[in-house]
Write an enzyme that holds these catalytic residues in place. Structure first.
Site, PDB file in Angstrom:
ATOM      1  CG  ASP A 137      -1.910  -1.134   1.234  1.00 53.96           C
ATOM      2  OD1 ASP A 137      -2.070  -1.784   0.186  1.00 53.96           O
ATOM      3  OD2 ASP A 137      -2.509  -1.387   2.297  1.00 53.96           O
ATOM      4  CG  ASP A 182     -13.123  -1.222  -0.931  1.00 49.56           C
ATOM      5  OD1 ASP A 182     -12.619  -2.347  -1.138  1.00 49.56           O
ATOM      6  OD2 ASP A 182     -12.620  -0.170  -1.349  1.00 49.56           O
TER       7      ASP A 182
END
Length: 237
Positions: free
Chosen positions: A8, A128
């Site tokens: 990330d 998500d």
């Protein structure tokens, strides 16, 4: 089931956040390319790269993404703030194996249909989820439709799979939302990658039993709770 390390990106660094909150950064490493190379050296055959700044509208780590793709001799899946066909095509030309699209894919299914048809088997949709609500724009906005409607609407589009992140478990190492993955697997006609809360081999086995074909692992790898050696004994790394 394949286990995929997460890289990330935030401000040119490799980070791990709790619940996606920029105020709760636990891991910060200065060289994301070296981090990705480490995971490959430890036996992982696929890397999941996310540009957190692009996803939240804070900036871009495009150069770092490009360096990771160019440097690694393995499969790289890239997501984060990808909302145009041009971005998709550029990443694929660059060498990304798959591109993960979220916000625009859910808001504009005609666009999703077009990019999926143009790039069969290479587009993954990010779903998500926070407490059964689908969230977009870097987890900042909630969708009105429930998850059942969101998933069934995708079943006729030629995507490569779904990446389902339990946002309410992300980075907390309190266990994945196995019930969520089981529900999604029953509804979806596509392979499922699971993410959020994974802390142990048992968690991964539970996700596999629930129907996941892949799992994105971040915090557990970065903190040493899981190692490549033990994962290679049980799963495809």
């Amino acid at each position: 089931m394949i286990v995929i390390p997460a890289v990330d990106l935030r401000g040119g660094r490799c980070v791990q956040l709790i619940g996606g909150s920029y105020d709760r950064e636990i891991v910060s490493l200065d060289d994301p390319v070296a981090v990705a190379e480490r995971w490959v050296a430890e036996g992982f055959t696929m890397i999941h790269v996310v540009d957190l700044d692009a996803a939240t509208g804070r900036g871009s780590n495009a150069e770092t993404v490009e360096r990771i793709i160019e440097t690694l001799g393995t499969v790289v899946q890239v997501g984060g703030g990808i909302r145009t066909a041009e971005q998709v095509e550029r990443l694929l030309r660059m060498g990304a194996a798959r591109v993960v699209v979220g916000t625009r894919a859910l808001e504009d299914q005609q666009w999703l249909q077009q990019i999926s048809a143009a790039n069969p088997g290479r587009i993954v949709v990010a779903m998500d989820v926070r407490d059964k609500s689908v969230v977009t724009h870097g987890w900042q906005k909630s969708r009105e439709n429930d998850i059942t409607a969101e998933i069934t609407a995708l079943n006729d589009i030629p995507i490569a799979g779904l990446l389902v992140t339990a946002v309410h478990r992300e980075g907390q190492m309190q266990g994945p939302d196995v019930l969520l993955i089981r529900e999604v697997a029953k509804l979806s006609s596509f392979p499922i990658q699971a993410s959020g809360g994974i802390r142990s081999v048992t968690d991964l086995q539970d996700l596999q039993e629930a129907g996941a074909s892949g799992a994105i692992v971040g915090m557990a790898l970065y903190t040493g709770a899981l190692s490549a050696a033990e994962l290679n004994q049980v799963f495809i790394a």
